[in-house]
Design a protein around this motif. Structure first.
Motif, mmCIF file in Angstrom:
data_model
loop_
_atom_site.group_PDB
_atom_site.id
_atom_site.type_symbol
_atom_site.label_atom_id
_atom_site.label_comp_id
_atom_site.label_asym_id
_atom_site.label_seq_id
_atom_site.Cartn_x
_atom_site.Cartn_y
_atom_site.Cartn_z
ATOM 1 N N GLY A 160 0.793 -1.211 0.000
ATOM 2 C CA GLY A 160 0.000 0.000 0.000
ATOM 3 C C GLY A 160 0.832 1.272 0.000
ATOM 4 N N PRO A 161 0.188 2.404 0.307
ATOM 5 C CA PRO A 161 0.866 3.709 0.254
ATOM 6 C C PRO A 161 2.095 3.802 1.143
ATOM 7 C CG PRO A 161 -1.518 3.986 0.418
ATOM 8 C CD PRO A 161 -1.243 2.531 0.642
ATOM 9 N N LEU B 263 6.358 4.644 0.481
ATOM 10 C CA LEU B 263 7.170 5.593 1.250
ATOM 11 C C LEU B 263 8.377 4.909 1.895
ATOM 12 C CD1 LEU B 263 4.340 7.652 2.988
ATOM 13 C CD2 LEU B 263 5.772 8.357 1.065
ATOM 14 N N GLY B 264 8.501 3.592 1.681
ATOM 15 C CA GLY B 264 9.658 2.869 2.192
ATOM 16 C C GLY B 264 9.504 2.314 3.595
ATOM 17 N N VAL B 265 8.262 2.228 4.106
ATOM 18 C CA VAL B 265 8.045 1.674 5.444
ATOM 19 C C VAL B 265 8.265 0.160 5.395
ATOM 20 C CG1 VAL B 265 6.400 1.333 7.321
ATOM 21 C CG2 VAL B 265 6.456 3.510 6.065
ATOM 22 N N LEU B 266 9.115 -0.342 6.265
ATOM 23 C CA LEU B 266 9.488 -1.756 6.238
ATOM 24 C C LEU B 266 8.429 -2.638 6.886
ATOM 25 C CD1 LEU B 266 13.278 -1.529 7.217
ATOM 26 C CD2 LEU B 266 12.277 -1.681 4.928
ATOM 27 N N ASP B 267 8.290 -3.841 6.333
ATOM 28 C CA ASP B 267 7.407 -4.847 6.907
ATOM 29 C C ASP B 267 8.237 -5.676 7.892
ATOM 30 O OD1 ASP B 267 5.668 -6.881 7.519
ATOM 31 O OD2 ASP B 267 5.011 -7.220 5.454
#
Length: 255
Positions: free
Chosen positions: A112-113, A117-121
């Motif tokens: 998703g969005p 933005l580069g948010v890590l899982d």
């Protein structure tokens, strides 16, 4: 099968101007085989590892990976051929946790969005990292623990496991002094991991000054002295005193 050569060096020579670092060195390692590369300081061990890992190009000689001749111009080329190197400094990020270090360079982002933005899982990364360690049969610490809080043996296991995860099948793992400054119990952690990787078919070359370690985990011992190979023997047939004489230069194989 173990008799298939995963990696082979043929007549490797490295000169720095008039200085000779390596002269006409042959070395091979088969799938599932552990080769201990021994020698005193200045024998040429580190230079040979750098040739194998793509950090140095030889002055002369040939390199084969799984039977195909290769020309490594950088460590990236070696990695593409299935060769991973674990240096003494380990190249771990102390402030990051185990999972983040194991996933370094292979991070997952959330869908998703936020992913854009580069948010890590981080949950996925921790799950996959734990599965990688479980597959190797090793235990370190919780995936959320920062590397700076690990023991020396645990840090070494994380570094080796990270390299192993990048190998895929039929890979070649190069280890530079993997038990330097480790205690007995911590060394056993590393030994267990090396054996587990060999069982999975990984070809392993270990540079070490720890002769008991070499005799305990290797299938074959190769000795360098002043840039030349002076010994190459199955560990089961190796006499420790004779190996020491090769290391010191008091004898060469065949004497």
């Amino acid at each position: 099968m173990r008799n298939e050569r995963a990696f082979e060096l043929e007549s490797i020579t490295v000169h720095y101007g008039h200085a000779r670092a390596l002269e006409d060195v042959d070395l091979h390692v088969a799938e599932g085989e552990v080769v201990a590369l021994l020698g005193d300081n200045g024998a040429g061990k580190s230079t040979l590892l750098k040739v194998m890992s793509g950090a140095h190009r030889p002055t002369a000689g040939r390199i084969h990976a799984h039977g195909a001749e290769v020309d490594f111009r950088s460590p990236k080329d070696a990695a593409a051929a299935g060769v991973q190197m674990v240096y003494q400094d380990l190249a771990l990020v102390d402030a990051m946790d185990i999972a983040a270090n194991l996933s370094l360079g292979r991070e997952h982002v959330v869908k998703g969005p936020l992913g854009r933005l580069g948010v890590l899982d981080r949950r996925r990364m921790r799950k996959e990292s734990q599965a990688e360690l479980d597959a190797l049969g090793v235990r370190t610490a919780p995936m959320t623990r920062p590397v700076e809080l690990l023991s020396g043996g645990q840090r070494q296991v994380v570094a080796i496991a990270r390299a192993a995860a990048r190998l895929g099948e039929r890979g070649v793992l190069l280890l530079d002094e993997p038990t330097a400054a480790l205690g007995h119990e911590q060394t056993e952690l590393v030994e267990d991991l090396i054996r587990a990787l060999a069982v999975k078919g990984t070809a392993i070359v270990i540079v070490t000054h720890n002769l008991p370690l070499a005799m305990a985990v290797s299938d074959r011992v190769v000795v360098l002295n002043r840039g030349r190979k002076v010994g190459d023997i199955a560990t089961s047939l190796a006499d420790q005193d004779r190996v020491v004489s090769w290391i010191t230069g008091a004898a060469v194989q065949g004497d």
